[in-house]
Scaffold this motif. Structure first.
Motif, PDB file in Angstrom:
ATOM      1  N   ASP A 278       0.823  -1.210   0.000  1.00 41.31           N
ATOM      2  CA  ASP A 278       0.000   0.000   0.000  1.00 41.31           C
ATOM      3  C   ASP A 278       0.859   1.263   0.000  1.00 41.31           C
ATOM      4  O   ASP A 278       0.587   2.224  -0.739  1.00 41.31           O
ATOM      5  CB  ASP A 278      -0.932   0.014   1.221  1.00 41.31           C
ATOM      6  CG  ASP A 278      -2.034  -1.025   1.117  1.00 41.31           C
ATOM      7  OD1 ASP A 278      -2.286  -1.498   0.000  1.00 41.31           O
ATOM      8  OD2 ASP A 278      -2.625  -1.373   2.158  1.00 41.31           O
ATOM      9  N   PHE A 279       1.908   1.256   0.826  1.00 38.77           N
ATOM     10  CA  PHE A 279       2.764   2.431   0.957  1.00 38.77           C
ATOM     11  C   PHE A 279       3.453   2.765  -0.367  1.00 38.77           C
ATOM     12  O   PHE A 279       3.413   3.905  -0.846  1.00 38.77           O
ATOM     13  CB  PHE A 279       3.802   2.192   2.054  1.00 38.77           C
ATOM     14  CG  PHE A 279       4.796   3.314   2.225  1.00 38.77           C
ATOM     15  CD1 PHE A 279       4.459   4.463   2.923  1.00 38.77           C
ATOM     16  CD2 PHE A 279       6.068   3.221   1.680  1.00 38.77           C
ATOM     17  CE1 PHE A 279       5.360   5.500   3.073  1.00 38.77           C
ATOM     18  CE2 PHE A 279       6.985   4.253   1.828  1.00 38.77           C
ATOM     19  CZ  PHE A 279       6.630   5.395   2.534  1.00 38.77           C
ATOM     20  N   TYR A 280       4.062   1.749  -0.989  1.00 39.36           N
ATOM     21  CA  TYR A 280       4.816   2.032  -2.213  1.00 39.36           C
ATOM     22  C   TYR A 280       3.900   2.187  -3.423  1.00 39.36           C
ATOM     23  O   TYR A 280       4.277   2.860  -4.393  1.00 39.36           O
ATOM     24  CB  TYR A 280       5.854   0.928  -2.440  1.00 39.36           C
ATOM     25  CG  TYR A 280       7.035   1.076  -1.501  1.00 39.36           C
ATOM     26  CD1 TYR A 280       7.999   2.060  -1.714  1.00 39.36           C
ATOM     27  CD2 TYR A 280       7.164   0.267  -0.375  1.00 39.36           C
ATOM     28  CE1 TYR A 280       9.068   2.222  -0.849  1.00 39.36           C
ATOM     29  CE2 TYR A 280       8.228   0.419   0.497  1.00 39.36           C
ATOM     30  CZ  TYR A 280       9.178   1.400   0.257  1.00 39.36           C
ATOM     31  OH  TYR A 280      10.224   1.557   1.129  1.00 39.36           O
ATOM     32  N   VAL A 284       4.031   5.429  -5.949  1.00 38.19           N
ATOM     33  CA  VAL A 284       4.070   5.319  -7.410  1.00 38.19           C
ATOM     34  C   VAL A 284       2.959   6.163  -8.044  1.00 38.19           C
ATOM     35  O   VAL A 284       3.193   6.874  -9.037  1.00 38.19           O
ATOM     36  CB  VAL A 284       3.932   3.843  -7.835  1.00 38.19           C
ATOM     37  CG1 VAL A 284       3.725   3.732  -9.339  1.00 38.19           C
ATOM     38  CG2 VAL A 284       5.163   3.056  -7.420  1.00 38.19           C
ATOM     39  N   ILE A 285       1.766   6.104  -7.465  1.00 34.33           N
ATOM     40  CA  ILE A 285       0.643   6.884  -7.986  1.00 34.33           C
ATOM     41  C   ILE A 285       0.947   8.387  -7.913  1.00 34.33           C
ATOM     42  O   ILE A 285       0.665   9.148  -8.848  1.00 34.33           O
ATOM     43  CB  ILE A 285      -0.644   6.542  -7.209  1.00 34.33           C
ATOM     44  CG1 ILE A 285      -1.072   5.104  -7.516  1.00 34.33           C
ATOM     45  CG2 ILE A 285      -1.775   7.508  -7.572  1.00 34.33           C
ATOM     46  CD1 ILE A 285      -2.194   4.602  -6.650  1.00 34.33           C
ATOM     47  N   SER A 286       1.541   8.810  -6.795  1.00 33.70           N
ATOM     48  CA  SER A 286       1.914  10.223  -6.650  1.00 33.70           C
ATOM     49  C   SER A 286       2.940  10.638  -7.696  1.00 33.70           C
ATOM     50  O   SER A 286       2.866  11.737  -8.262  1.00 33.70           O
ATOM     51  CB  SER A 286       2.457  10.477  -5.247  1.00 33.70           C
ATOM     52  OG  SER A 286       1.482  10.199  -4.262  1.00 33.70           O
ATOM     53  N   SER A 287       3.902   9.754  -7.977  1.00 35.07           N
ATOM     54  CA  SER A 287       4.929  10.059  -8.986  1.00 35.07           C
ATOM     55  C   SER A 287       4.314  10.179 -10.372  1.00 35.07           C
ATOM     56  O   SER A 287       4.696  11.053 -11.172  1.00 35.07           O
ATOM     57  CB  SER A 287       6.009   8.974  -8.980  1.00 35.07           C
ATOM     58  OG  SER A 287       6.654   8.906  -7.725  1.00 35.07           O
ATOM     59  N   ILE A 288       3.358   9.296 -10.675  1.00 31.38           N
ATOM     60  CA  ILE A 288       2.707   9.334 -11.984  1.00 31.38           C
ATOM     61  C   ILE A 288       1.929  10.634 -12.155  1.00 31.38           C
ATOM     62  O   ILE A 288       1.926  11.250 -13.238  1.00 31.38           O
ATOM     63  CB  ILE A 288       1.788   8.111 -12.152  1.00 31.38           C
ATOM     64  CG1 ILE A 288       2.634   6.832 -12.233  1.00 31.38           C
ATOM     65  CG2 ILE A 288       0.908   8.257 -13.393  1.00 31.38           C
ATOM     66  CD1 ILE A 288       1.827   5.562 -12.241  1.00 31.38           C
ATOM     67  N   ARG A 289       1.260  11.070 -11.083  1.00 31.65           N
ATOM     68  CA  ARG A 289       0.516  12.330 -11.159  1.00 31.65           C
ATOM     69  C   ARG A 289       1.450  13.513 -11.410  1.00 31.65           C
ATOM     70  O   ARG A 289       1.106  14.444 -12.155  1.00 31.65           O
ATOM     71  CB  ARG A 289      -0.265  12.532  -9.870  1.00 31.65           C
ATOM     72  CG  ARG A 289      -1.474  11.594  -9.744  1.00 31.65           C
ATOM     73  CD  ARG A 289      -2.142  11.717  -8.398  1.00 31.65           C
ATOM     74  NE  ARG A 289      -3.326  10.858  -8.320  1.00 31.65           N
ATOM     75  CZ  ARG A 289      -4.009  10.636  -7.200  1.00 31.65           C
ATOM     76  NH1 ARG A 289      -3.626  11.230  -6.063  1.00 31.65           N
ATOM     77  NH2 ARG A 289      -5.061   9.848  -7.213  1.00 31.65           N
TER      78      ARG A 289
END
Length: 304
Positions: A278-280, A284-289
């Protein structure tokens, strides 16, 4: 040596809020890198490094530590054993290495006399001064410590720590304390496996005591605030392991948590790795945004 403030600190009224940076000649760094590569080949091919050391060496990474720990835990479960871990951190490890002891270790590993002479000049009678904004201190002797960012610091610290681990392992074996050791640079880990958590805590307590005494002889101490205990178990239902009281050894009273973050891994007692995923995944989702903002040709991230 230039003193720079560490970023994102609320207060800068403590020396720990600053980081000293040593400026070296680029050609000197290249020579150090070459020497470090050759020495590492020599000491690893001749088994001078303790087998439990998983950091500061080529082809050994934090993922190896996670895989090995998971393997040990699952092997214990096959024997109906609970696994208890005690993580500790050596305070100011790199700045506290004793040069005289380090030179004796270098002399014992069978290096060419010219290499030994090089390190004798490299470590002994070193001098430096601090530069803080417009203030420059007087030149003073530096008889302990090696720079953490130096090209030779990984192999020198590995040699220093290897001797400590061999002696520690022998002491624990002579005392008949069934403990496994894993080391990643200055982050150490004791692993105890037993059917009783009380017996595991007793073994961890004795190991911590032996380790603390031996560290003092090496001119090192444990960072108490980073000492943690964690128990792995597949028991269904409530799980309330007892705390580990290290106050008799001038240490903290450790209460196990529901999860444990170690070297980038987030462990839970059943090794489901749900919190880790969940943490990573969120990272990853934040980086994609953020990448979507970068690709926007009309309105991207505001300039700093």
């Amino acid at each position: 040596m230039i003193i720079i403030p560490k970023p994102n600190k609320l207060l800068y009224n403590s020396p720990k809020s600053f980081r000293p940076i040593v400026l070296l000649n680029i050609l000197g760094k290249l020579i150090e890198k070459i020497i470090g590569e050759r020495i590492q080949f020599h000491i690893t091919s001749n088994d001078f490094i303790h087998p439990s050391q998983l950091g500061q060496l080529k082809f050994k990474f934090t993922t190896d530590t996670g895989v090995i720990l998971t393997h040990i835990i699952r092997l214990g479960w096959q024997k109906n054993l609970l696994t208890s871990t005690l993580a500790f951190d050596i305070l100011q490890f790199f700045p506290s290495l004793n040069h005289c002891l380090l030179m004796k270790i270098i002399q014992k590993v069978g290096l060419n006399i010219r290499v030994v002479d090089f390190f004798n000049n490299y470590l002994i009678n070193r001098k430096t001064n601090y530069l803080w904004n417009n203030f420059s201190s007087q030149i003073f002797d530096v008889n302990v410590g090696i720079g953490q960012g130096l090209a030779l610091s990984p192999i020198l610290s590995a040699l220093y720590l290897s001797l400590f681990l061999y002696i520690l392992e022998k002491c624990l074996k002579n005392l008949q304390i069934p403990i496994s050791i894993v080391s990643f640079v200055d982050d150490g880990l004791f692993i105890s496996q037993d059917k009783s958590l009380k017996m595991s805590n007793a073994c961890l307590f004795c190991s911590y005591n032996v380790m603390s005494i031996l560290l003092k002889k090496f001119g090192l101490i444990v960072k108490r605030s980073k000492t943690e205990i964690f128990h792995f178990s597949r028991v269904q239902g409530p799980f309330n392991p007892p705390p580990l009281d290290l106050s008799m050894l001038r240490g903290p009273i450790l209460s196990p948590k529901n999860s444990w973050k170690y070297l980038g891994f987030i462990f839970d007692r059943k090794l489901t790795f749900h919190q880790h995923i969940d943490f990573y995944s969120n990272r990853v989702i934040s980086s994609i945004r953020c990448m979507k903002l970068l690709e926007n040709s009309l309105q991207g991230i505001s300039p700093l």
